[in-house]
Design a protein around this motif. Structure first.
Motif: not given
Lengths: 383, 366
Positions: A93-111
């Motif tokens: 989720d680092l990419c989603a956090k650093i993205c200045p325009v919030n273009c990455i959306e991640i739905d993490a499912i823990k295993s």
């Protein structure tokens, strides 16, 4: 040459001066164009990038590059379309956090246990239920690629990927189908329950699943997008393959070949997402699922307002021209009615997505026809 | 009669490829490709354009003068096409061997002006009207130096018959010309250098009477103006008048006007080739045992004569058209006053002087 033509500044001096200047300048002009004509037949600019040492030596001949067939190669540090190698992604989720325009959306499912290893040896513990990148929002800063710990997220050299529908700019990179994601999620939740309680619920599994489903929908706001993901999830692999091609081919891009493939790959992925699945599966699910699930954040809730916004401005202007025919008082009441209608519609559609959606396309069509007539009819028609 | 379909098909095919050539030449001059997508090297581009043009809606503006508007393209094209009647296509092959061929030709293509004026006036459009007025002013003005330069040739050849003019420039001047028997170097009989058997470019009119070279330049410039081609394209100056007199025309009518423009280009190029550049004769002279002229010419009336004649005439005309195209993409458009200056103060006096000199030259010829 120069001085001579200055002495005989024909156009300003004499009759003969202007004639001789005219003749010499006309001949000079003809020579110039003939030179270019013959150079164009012999020389042609090669599609090489600025890093090539010959780049500045092409100073004659045809300068046009026939773009779809030939293109200047993209430099190695060029930043264009993002690509995520999902097998190497640890869903940090680092990419989603650093993205200045919030273009990455991640739905993490823990295993519950380790899923596998990435190619650089990192342990994968999280599934990507959703890994969407909206390239329409992307500002190509490349921050996400620099923070990516496994270097699975990269800027590729593909730059020609415009779409007719902006929604097709959303790229889905997850390798799980929605069903699989659902399954993983259930699995994890069960494990969590098991941890907190002693093992007693094993027998109630079949009935428990339905409850779990309902609970999820009520509690978690995100699943709204679930039906959206369905069709694309099965295809990302094939699309990645086609995406890879233009990158692998360095030098001149024969995008005449790759382009159609990309489009073919992209279209079927996204089209059904919006049209078929959102409309069709919904009624079924909603009829099955309890009514409490519907309000506000129900599955349809997030998509529908968008559609409505698109529809409204289109039809409003259609109605207005008919207004002057009615008297002012009537007009005022009409406007009120209209506002009411509008709000009613909004409510209706948000409350009862199914019925609202079915009616919507029909209503605007009738409105302009009916309005000029007495307003009672209009009201009837609206309601 | 058989030449009507021949010329018509030549004009049609030529127009299609002239448009293509024009776009290619302009592209190369400006260091670009020109059409490249339709067919190999874009060769079918004009055909695609033509198909598009023909399936377009035929619009007649509501406030246009309908009769004039509809009749104008037909008049423009038929006036120009009528000019082809007297062109000697090859030795012994012409639609009409009128003994007043040149006169007829210049007269009939003047009707073009009426068509253009009808188109501009009938469109009821300011741009069209301006374009038409400019076209008429320009064409009538430039007919003066054009006719005077042709007159110099007529004086040299002593005939208005285009086929006769062609024969005088050929190897068969003895057998077929009714006026002259021999060709001398630069037309000077007293030099006693008989080049009748040499032929080639030496017997072209511009060498039989060297002052006709000047006349040829005058003719060429005036013919550019007559065709409304750049740099004399002020009647349809895109940057000022949209498209001039054919602003309002669409579809087939526009195609006909366009065809007329390219047809007159071809016509004046044919005429220049016939009058100045040896008509249907080969440019290669006989040099000793190298019988280049004999090899590249056929006896009048035979099939080889017709084939060679048509080949040389068309080649010369196309070269001139190529030159017209390069000139179009080289020079900026003249202002109206510059146009009139060039016509009345430069070309007309020059043509008159050339007539005077070629009159004297004629005295030195046989």
């Amino acid at each position: 040459m120069m001085t001579k033509s200055h002495i005989h500044k024909g156009a300003k001096s004499t009759y003969w001066g202007s004639i001789s200047e005219g003749i010499t300048s006309l001949l000079a002009g003809l020579l110039l164009t003939f030179k270019h004509l013959f150079q164009a037949l012999r020389y042609k600019r090669e599609p090489v990038g600025v890093e090539n040492k010959d780049y500045f030596s092409f100073d004659k001949g045809i300068v046009t590059l026939q773009y779809p067939h030939e293109a200047i190669p993209v430099p190695d540090n060029g930043r264009y379309r993002l690509h995520n190698e999902i097998d190497d992604c640890i869903v940090c989720d680092l990419c989603a956090k650093i993205c200045p325009v919030n273009c990455i959306e991640i739905d993490a499912i823990k295993s519950t246990e380790e899923i596998g290893k990435t190619s650089d040896g990192s342990t994968k513990r999280i599934y990507a239920g959703t890994f969407d990148i909206d390239m329409a929002k992307c500002c190509y800063c490349g921050l996400c690629t620099t923070v990516c710990p496994t270097e699975c997220l990269t800027m590729t050299k593909t730059y020609d990927y415009s779409e007719f529908d902006v929604r097709n700019m959303v790229y889905h990179f997850t390798n799980l189908t929605p069903d699989q994601a659902e399954e993983k999620k259930k699995l994890y939740e069960e494990k969590q329950k098991e941890k907190s309680k002693p093992k007693s619920q094993e027998t109630t599994k079949p009935s428990g699943t339905e409850d779990a489903k309902a609970e999820e929908k009520a509690n978690i706001p995100k699943p709204a997008f679930k039906p959206v993901i369905k069709p694309p999830a099965s295809t990302p692999e094939s699309r990645e393959d086609t995406n890879l091609k233009p990158e692998e081919m360095s030098g001149t891009i024969k995008s005449g070949e790759t382009k159609p493939e990309e489009k073919k790959a992209a279209k079927p992925v996204f089209k059904p997402v919006i049209k078929a699945p959102t409309l069709n599966p919904k009624p079924e699910e909603e009829s099955n699922v309890k009514p409490e699930n519907k309000p506000a954040t129900s599955e349809s809730g997030e998509i529908k307002p968008e559609e409505k916004k698109a529809l409204r401005p289109v039809f409003k202007p259609v109605i207005k021209p008919s207004v002057p025919k009615v008297s002012q008082s009537e007009e005022a009441s009409n406007e009120q009615d209209r506002k009411q209608d509008a709000t009613d519609e909004k409510k209706g559609s948000t409350d009862e997505p199914k019925s609202g959606e079915v009616k919507k396309p029909a209503k605007p069509i009738f409105k302009p026809v009916i309005k000029p007539k007495p307003k009672q009819e209009g009201e009837q028609g609206d309601q | 009669m058989i030449l009507i379909p021949v010329f018509l098909s030549i004009i049609l095919v030529y127009t299609v490829f002239a448009v293509y050539a024009e776009r290619k030449i302009s592209g190369f001059i400006q260091d670009r490709y020109g059409p490249m997508e339709v067919g190999p090297y874009g060769i079918l581009q004009t055909i695609a354009d033509l198909i598009k043009l023909l399936i377009k809606e035929d619009i007649v503006p509501k406030s246009a003068d309908r009769k004039l508007f509809i009749a104008a393209p037909a008049i423009v094209f038929s006036a120009i096409f009528a000019g082809y009647a007297v062109l000697p296509f090859a030795p012994g092959l012409e639609a009409s061997r009128a003994s007043v061929g040149v006169f007829y030709l210049l007269a009939i293509i003047s009707l073009d002006v009426i068509g253009l004026l009808m188109a501009g006036w009938g469109s009821n459009n300011k741009f069209s009207l301006y374009g038409a007025i400019r076209a008429v002013a320009q064409m009538i003005s430039y007919e003066v130096p054009l006719s005077l330069s042709v007159l110099a040739v007529v004086m040299t050849c002593q005939s208005l018959d285009l086929q006769e003019i062609s024969y005088q420039q050929s190897l068969w001047i003895k057998d077929f010309s009714k006026i002259s028997d021999n060709n001398y170097l630069f037309g000077i009989q007293s030099s006693d250098i008989n080049i009748t058997e040499v032929g080639g470019f030496l017997t072209w009119n511009i060498f039989r009477n060297p002052i006709l070279m000047v006349s040829f330049v005058v003719f060429f410039i005036a013919s550019l103006a007559e065709c409304n081609r750049a740099p004399f394209d002020i009647p349809e100056a895109e940057s000022e008048l949209v498209a001039g007199f054919h602003t309002e025309y669409t579809g087939f009518r526009f195609a006909i006007l366009f065809l007329g423009e390219y047809a007159i280009m071809l016509l004046v190029s044919f005429l220049a080739s016939i009058l100045f550049l040896g008509s249907w004769n080969s440019p290669f002279p006989n040099i000793g045992f190298l019988r280049l002229a004999d090899w590249t010419n056929g006896y009048p009336g035979t099939i080889s004569g017709i084939a060679w004649g048509a080949f040389w005439l068309i080649s010369k005309a196309f070269s001139l058209i190529g030159l017209q195209m390069v000139i179009r993409w080289t020079y900026p458009r003249l202002r109206v006053d510059q146009l009139m200056f060039l016509c009345w103060k430069v070309l007309t006096p020059l043509a008159l002087v050339v007539i005077l000199i070629s009159g004297f030259w004629r005295l030195m010829m046989n």
